[in-house]
Scaffold this motif. Structure first.
Motif, PDB file in Angstrom:
ATOM      1  N   TRP A  52       5.501   6.792   1.407  1.00  0.00           N
ATOM      2  CA  TRP A  52       5.474   5.806   2.491  1.00  0.00           C
ATOM      3  C   TRP A  52       4.835   4.533   1.950  1.00  0.00           C
ATOM      4  O   TRP A  52       3.948   4.579   1.098  1.00  0.00           O
ATOM      5  CB  TRP A  52       4.655   6.326   3.676  1.00  0.00           C
ATOM      6  CG  TRP A  52       5.358   7.395   4.465  1.00  0.00           C
ATOM      7  CD1 TRP A  52       5.511   8.707   4.109  1.00  0.00           C
ATOM      8  CD2 TRP A  52       5.994   7.233   5.726  1.00  0.00           C
ATOM      9  NE1 TRP A  52       6.210   9.375   5.074  1.00  0.00           N
ATOM     10  CE2 TRP A  52       6.518   8.508   6.091  1.00  0.00           C
ATOM     11  CE3 TRP A  52       6.165   6.159   6.598  1.00  0.00           C
ATOM     12  CZ2 TRP A  52       7.211   8.709   7.273  1.00  0.00           C
ATOM     13  CZ3 TRP A  52       6.852   6.358   7.783  1.00  0.00           C
ATOM     14  CH2 TRP A  52       7.368   7.620   8.117  1.00  0.00           C
ATOM     15  N   THR A 105       9.443  -4.881   4.166  1.00  0.00           N
ATOM     16  CA  THR A 105      10.360  -3.917   4.776  1.00  0.00           C
ATOM     17  C   THR A 105      11.414  -4.603   5.635  1.00  0.00           C
ATOM     18  O   THR A 105      11.138  -5.580   6.323  1.00  0.00           O
ATOM     19  CB  THR A 105       9.562  -2.915   5.633  1.00  0.00           C
ATOM     20  OG1 THR A 105       8.568  -2.294   4.816  1.00  0.00           O
ATOM     21  CG2 THR A 105      10.460  -1.839   6.213  1.00  0.00           C
ATOM     22  N   GLU A 120       1.246   5.673   0.068  1.00  0.00           N
ATOM     23  CA  GLU A 120       0.692   7.003   0.256  1.00  0.00           C
ATOM     24  C   GLU A 120       1.855   7.991   0.305  1.00  0.00           C
ATOM     25  O   GLU A 120       3.007   7.608   0.552  1.00  0.00           O
ATOM     26  CB  GLU A 120      -0.166   7.111   1.519  1.00  0.00           C
ATOM     27  CG  GLU A 120       0.534   6.880   2.815  1.00  0.00           C
ATOM     28  CD  GLU A 120      -0.398   7.038   4.015  1.00  0.00           C
ATOM     29  OE1 GLU A 120       0.042   7.634   5.015  1.00  0.00           O
ATOM     30  OE2 GLU A 120      -1.553   6.560   3.956  1.00  0.00           O
ATOM     31  N   ASP A 166       0.867  -1.183   0.000  1.00  0.00           N
ATOM     32  CA  ASP A 166       0.000   0.000   0.000  1.00  0.00           C
ATOM     33  C   ASP A 166       0.902   1.231   0.000  1.00  0.00           C
ATOM     34  O   ASP A 166       1.931   1.257   0.688  1.00  0.00           O
ATOM     35  CB  ASP A 166      -0.891   0.030   1.242  1.00  0.00           C
ATOM     36  CG  ASP A 166      -1.865  -1.135   1.291  1.00  0.00           C
ATOM     37  OD1 ASP A 166      -2.437  -1.459   0.237  1.00  0.00           O
ATOM     38  OD2 ASP A 166      -2.034  -1.716   2.373  1.00  0.00           O
ATOM     39  N   TRP A 180       3.869   1.411   8.577  1.00  0.00           N
ATOM     40  CA  TRP A 180       4.335   2.149   7.411  1.00  0.00           C
ATOM     41  C   TRP A 180       5.826   2.434   7.526  1.00  0.00           C
ATOM     42  O   TRP A 180       6.370   2.535   8.624  1.00  0.00           O
ATOM     43  CB  TRP A 180       3.577   3.461   7.264  1.00  0.00           C
ATOM     44  CG  TRP A 180       2.127   3.283   6.945  1.00  0.00           C
ATOM     45  CD1 TRP A 180       1.107   3.046   7.824  1.00  0.00           C
ATOM     46  CD2 TRP A 180       1.530   3.295   5.647  1.00  0.00           C
ATOM     47  NE1 TRP A 180      -0.088   2.919   7.158  1.00  0.00           N
ATOM     48  CE2 TRP A 180       0.136   3.073   5.819  1.00  0.00           C
ATOM     49  CE3 TRP A 180       2.027   3.484   4.358  1.00  0.00           C
ATOM     50  CZ2 TRP A 180      -0.738   3.027   4.746  1.00  0.00           C
ATOM     51  CZ3 TRP A 180       1.148   3.448   3.289  1.00  0.00           C
ATOM     52  CH2 TRP A 180      -0.215   3.221   3.478  1.00  0.00           C
ATOM     53  N   SER A 229       9.361   4.536   5.347  1.00  0.00           N
ATOM     54  CA  SER A 229       9.813   5.461   4.313  1.00  0.00           C
ATOM     55  C   SER A 229      11.323   5.631   4.428  1.00  0.00           C
ATOM     56  O   SER A 229      11.881   5.547   5.522  1.00  0.00           O
ATOM     57  CB  SER A 229       9.129   6.830   4.468  1.00  0.00           C
ATOM     58  OG  SER A 229       9.631   7.765   3.531  1.00  0.00           O
ATOM     59  N   ARG A 279       3.384   0.492   3.038  1.00  0.00           N
ATOM     60  CA  ARG A 279       3.022  -0.520   4.039  1.00  0.00           C
ATOM     61  C   ARG A 279       3.017  -1.856   3.321  1.00  0.00           C
ATOM     62  O   ARG A 279       2.225  -2.089   2.412  1.00  0.00           O
ATOM     63  CB  ARG A 279       1.641  -0.218   4.630  1.00  0.00           C
ATOM     64  CG  ARG A 279       1.204  -1.230   5.696  1.00  0.00           C
ATOM     65  CD  ARG A 279      -0.086  -0.787   6.358  1.00  0.00           C
ATOM     66  NE  ARG A 279      -1.176  -0.653   5.395  1.00  0.00           N
ATOM     67  CZ  ARG A 279      -2.357  -0.114   5.673  1.00  0.00           C
ATOM     68  NH1 ARG A 279      -2.594   0.366   6.878  1.00  0.00           N
ATOM     69  NH2 ARG A 279      -3.290  -0.034   4.740  1.00  0.00           N
ATOM     70  N   THR A 325       9.935   4.529  10.384  1.00  0.00           N
ATOM     71  CA  THR A 325       8.731   3.718  10.474  1.00  0.00           C
ATOM     72  C   THR A 325       7.661   4.452  11.277  1.00  0.00           C
ATOM     73  O   THR A 325       7.962   5.272  12.147  1.00  0.00           O
ATOM     74  CB  THR A 325       9.022   2.356  11.126  1.00  0.00           C
ATOM     75  OG1 THR A 325       9.581   2.561  12.427  1.00  0.00           O
ATOM     76  CG2 THR A 325       9.989   1.551  10.281  1.00  0.00           C
TER      77      THR A 325
END
Length: 373
Positions: A221, A227, A214, A212, A244, A246, A223, A240
């Motif tokens: 970012w 990761t 955004e 996901d 999420w 980034s 999800r 984090t």
């Protein structure tokens, strides 16, 4: 039992077996680059021994991005395994992924090659490294746009039918040329810390299956289950927030299409403007006579930095003069984004093949080579 990071050399001989043995012993493999000088091997060994390793760690990769100090990224086995099915579907839509022979031009020290080696251990395509007898028989490819360009220019690997391309921006001319030669291209955006984030099969980068996306305050970012755990030793750009994560890449996300502009901490502050190197590099690669480019800030009193460009000229095209470079840039970029200092030469690259901006800056400041124009 004390688990440890085992640093392996990246030679092709028996590499898969060595990776399998380290994993079977419960340790965490990290692959080095045979091209490293002795001092760098010592630095990485010290880095590997310095930090506390979480019990979930199964793989370690070394990343420095296009600038900065090398960091060891730790990840679980599942953070890669959970994407194997999606990658297999890209490489072999008809389901015969184990029959593919995948060419891996980047050294095994790079995270994208190590991912494919981990995939092979789990039944994925059989890896083929450059210089081996099987290289000419490769049917698939996983590497950077620069490596794909080299293959197309050499008119080699006639059996190649699919290319998974990551590491840096893929320009549309290269995609079109590969497609015209019967190679299906799937490009992705990702990071060593995030793994796969977005996939572009010709209609723009969209969320990778299982992810996901955004954009918050201009940064992307993600999800997903892909990761990494984080870093061994010194912290890095991974942030984090709940589920999420980034690494600070600047982007926009409109109608399901992700447009990545570059890493915020690579931005060049020049006078009153902020210039993202990747945006200028992408434009330079589209100019005639330029094969590739690295853009960086040259520190300058009073304004912060001048936008500088090291361009690698296309040996198959007429070389532009300094005046022609400046004229083409003036017609292509806004005033603040036009390189003010130009260099020509061979681009320094990271292990995965991306332009290494920090090394380009170091060479410029040291006055190495007669490549200023």
């Amino acid at each position: 039992m004390t688990r440890r990071i085992v640093l392996l050399d990246g030679s092709a001989d028996g590499l898969l077996d060595r990776l399998r043995a380290v994993r079977a012993a419960g340790d965490v493999p990290l692959v080095g680059d045979e091209r490293w000088p002795a001092a760098q091997w010592s630095q990485v060994r010290a880095l590997a021994a310095a930090g506390q390793m979480p019990k979930e760690a199964a793989w370690a990769t070394l990343t420095s991005g296009s600038s900065g100090t090398p960091r060891i990224v730790l990840r679980t086995a599942a953070s890669w395994e959970d994407s194997f099915a999606a990658v297999s579907a890209i490489l072999a839509p008809e389901g015969a992924v184990a029959e593919q022979r995948i060419l891996l031009p980047a050294p095994p020290a790079s995270s994208l090659t190590l991912f494919s080696l981990a995939h092979a251990l789990a039944g994925g395509p059989r890896p083929v490294l450059p210089g081996t007898a099987e290289a000419a028989d490769a049917t698939a490819f996983h590497g950077t746009p620069q490596a794909l360009r080299s293959i197309l220019d050499a008119r080699s690997h006639s059996q190649l039918r699919v290319a998974l391309v990551g590491g840096s921006h893929l320009d549309q001319r290269l995609r079109a040329e590969a497609t015209a030669r019967g190679i299906r291209v799937a490009a992705y955006y990702g990071a060593a810390e995030l793994s796969f984030v977005a996939l572009d099969e010709g209609e723009g980068p969209r969320a990778f299956p299982g992810a996901d996306l955004e954009v918050r305050d201009g940064a992307v970012w993600v999800r997903s289950p892909f990761t990494a755990l984080g870093y061994l030793g010194e912290p890095g750009p991974l942030r984090t927030d709940g589920g999420w994560a980034s690494v600070g890449d600047l982007a926009s996300y409109d109608a399901g299409v992700l447009t990545v502009r570059g890493r915020a901490d690579d931005a060049i502050l020049t006078a009153s403007a902020t210039v993202i190197p990747e945006e200028v590099e992408t434009g330079l690669r589209e100019l005639p006579g330029i094969a590739d480019a690295a853009v960086f800030g040259l520190p300058t009193d009073g304004i912060g930095a001048l936008v500088a460009a090291l361009v690698e000229l296309d040996p198959g095209a007429p070389s532009p003069s300094a005046h022609e470079l400046r004229t083409m840039a003036a017609s292509r970029f806004a005033t603040a984004h036009q390189p003010r200092v130009w260099f020509t030469g061979t681009l320094p690259r990271t292990a995965s093949g991306k332009p290494a901006r920090a090394e380009a800056l170091r060479r410029a400041l040291a006055g190495e080579g007669a490549w200023r124009v």
